[in-house]
Write an enzyme that holds these catalytic residues in place. Structure first.
Site, short mmCIF file in Angstrom:
data_model
loop_
_atom_site.label_atom_id
_atom_site.label_comp_id
_atom_site.label_asym_id
_atom_site.label_seq_id
_atom_site.Cartn_x
_atom_site.Cartn_y
_atom_site.Cartn_z
N THR A 1 0.82 -1.21 0.00
CA THR A 1 0.00 0.00 0.00
C THR A 1 0.85 1.26 0.00
O THR A 1 0.62 2.17 -0.79
CB THR A 1 -0.94 0.01 1.23
OG1 THR A 1 -1.78 -1.14 1.17
CG2 THR A 1 -1.81 1.26 1.23
N ARG B 1 4.04 3.28 9.88
CA ARG B 1 5.34 3.44 9.25
C ARG B 1 6.36 3.86 10.29
O ARG B 1 6.08 4.68 11.18
CB ARG B 1 5.30 4.49 8.14
CG ARG B 1 4.67 4.02 6.83
CD ARG B 1 5.54 2.97 6.15
NE ARG B 1 4.99 2.51 4.88
CZ ARG B 1 4.20 1.45 4.75
NH1 ARG B 1 3.84 0.77 5.83
NH2 ARG B 1 3.78 1.07 3.56
N ASP C 1 5.56 -2.59 14.86
CA ASP C 1 5.76 -3.51 13.75
C ASP C 1 6.61 -2.86 12.65
O ASP C 1 6.97 -3.51 11.68
CB ASP C 1 4.41 -3.94 13.17
CG ASP C 1 4.53 -4.96 12.06
OD1 ASP C 1 5.07 -6.06 12.32
OD2 ASP C 1 4.11 -4.66 10.92
N GLU D 1 14.76 -0.48 8.40
CA GLU D 1 14.34 -1.88 8.34
C GLU D 1 15.25 -2.65 7.40
O GLU D 1 15.36 -2.28 6.23
CB GLU D 1 12.88 -1.98 7.88
CG GLU D 1 11.93 -1.32 8.86
CD GLU D 1 10.47 -1.34 8.43
OE1 GLU D 1 9.61 -0.91 9.20
OE2 GLU D 1 10.19 -1.79 7.29
N HIS E 1 7.87 -5.98 10.76
CA HIS E 1 7.03 -5.43 9.69
C HIS E 1 6.25 -6.54 8.98
O HIS E 1 6.23 -6.64 7.76
CB HIS E 1 7.88 -4.66 8.67
CG HIS E 1 7.07 -3.68 7.86
ND1 HIS E 1 7.59 -2.50 7.41
CD2 HIS E 1 5.78 -3.70 7.41
CE1 HIS E 1 6.67 -1.84 6.72
NE2 HIS E 1 5.56 -2.56 6.72
N ALA F 1 2.86 -7.34 10.12
CA ALA F 1 1.45 -7.27 10.51
C ALA F 1 0.53 -7.53 9.33
O ALA F 1 -0.59 -8.01 9.49
CB ALA F 1 1.14 -5.90 11.12
N TRP F 2 1.00 -7.22 8.14
CA TRP F 2 0.19 -7.31 6.93
C TRP F 2 0.18 -8.69 6.29
O TRP F 2 -0.55 -8.92 5.32
CB TRP F 2 0.75 -6.34 5.88
CG TRP F 2 2.19 -6.68 5.52
CD1 TRP F 2 3.30 -6.27 6.18
CD2 TRP F 2 2.64 -7.52 4.47
NE1 TRP F 2 4.43 -6.81 5.59
CE2 TRP F 2 4.04 -7.58 4.54
CE3 TRP F 2 1.99 -8.23 3.45
CZ2 TRP F 2 4.82 -8.32 3.64
CZ3 TRP F 2 2.75 -8.96 2.55
CH2 TRP F 2 4.16 -9.00 2.65
#
Length: 312
Positions: free
Chosen positions: A74, A234, A258, A263, A285, A287-288
């Site tokens: 996204t 973010r 997250d 990163e 990172h 969670a999605w």
């Protein structure tokens, strides 16, 4: 002639079946791609798929065949959208694929921290067998019911979190970071007031000049000492050093992140040295990324490419 398609970081979809994407054209996929490899790998590509590999103006100018950038996610803060428009490059992202996944992660983080799930799981596995007492109160716990949940960024995910939080019996308030005023079913508060009155604060806003550094030492000091901060939006929105200090001094009850400024995280990040680790939940990172959400994401990528090829 079928379009030449290059996927620069296919590892980011977790080994999912990419057959549907591969069938859309002359496809080449790379597990990972360094910045210095982008131009060489995309030189002949009409369509490039990228999750996190950045595209700046200079890179796009070096790729005259490039007509579409398909973001496998996204967020588009790693794409120079102004330069893409100037060069006639279509940029499409995937919207809505992770709403349920990130909502579940957000709610789960709040429950885990308020009920001290990590601590009590560890206690039972290491000390409970043979203990003298049936009950153990090593860490105080709290319930969501009756708490105030503050949401920063009331978009698709923010709305979904609000609905679930209400189902748990929370009072929901929000603050807008877009500057756009619209009618919502929840009270809108200025950021400082939201921080000062909420028991749980969750962030669901994009990283923009307006939100970068939004939560720093001053803002954390406004929060209740028992409050929980959750960032699944973010990295860069929360000052990580200030957050670590707030946790260590007890001015904040707990936090879950997250996403991070860098990163993967840099060695020496102060969050890794918080004195009471049970006050902090960290995830890389992801969670999605439930398999169901990745399937929807792939469908979004396929749809975006098909829509583009109909007009080429």
């Amino acid at each position: 002639m079928e379009p030449k398609i290059v996927f620069l970081d296919r590892y980011s979809l977790g080994g999912a079946d990419l057959t549907a994407i591969e069938a859309l054209g002359d496809y080449t996929g790379y597990e990972t791609t360094r910045r210095d490899q982008v131009i060489d790998r995309c030189r002949e590509a009409e369509i490039v798929i990228t999750n996190k590999v950045p595209f700046d103006r200079e890179t796009m100018q070096a790729l005259p065949q490039l007509r579409m950038i398909c973001v496998a996610g996204t967020g588009m803060n790693h794409i120079d959208l102004e330069a893409a428009t100037e060069q006639g490059i279509t940029v499409k992202n995937a919207v809505g694929y992770s709403t349920h996944a990130v909502t579940e992660t957000t709610i789960g983080a709040a429950l885990a921290l308020m009920r001290q799930i990590g601590y009590y799981d560890r206690y039972v596995k290491t000390e409970y067998a043979g203990a003298e007492r049936q009950f153990h109160f090593g860490r105080p716990t709290a319930q969501l019911h009756g708490k105030t949940w503050g949401i920063i960024g009331l978009g698709n995910i923010g709305h979904a979190v609000a609905q679930v939080a209400e189902a748990f019996g929370c009072r929901v308030v929000f603050t807008s970071v877009s500057g756009v005023t619209r009618e919502e079913p929840y009270p809108a508060l200025p950021l400082d007031e939201l921080l000062g009155t909420s028991d749980v604060v969750s962030i669901h806003a994009p990283l923009t000049p307006r939100t970068r550094g939004l939560i720093g030492a001053r803002e954390l000091a406004l929060m209740k000492p028992s409050a929980i901060l959750i960032n699944v939006a973010r990295g860069g929105i929360v000052d990580e050093a200030a957050l670590a200090a707030a946790l260590d001094t007890g001015t904040l009850g707990g936090a879950a992140l997250d996403v991070f400024e860098h990163e993967p995280m840099e060695v020496g990040n102060p969050l890794l040295a918080v004195r009471e680790p049970d006050r902090l939940l960290l995830s890389p990172h992801n969670a999605w990324s439930p398999v169901e959400a990745i399937d929807v994401l792939i469908d979004c990528i396929v749809r975006n490419i098909r829509e583009y090829t109909k007009t080429r």
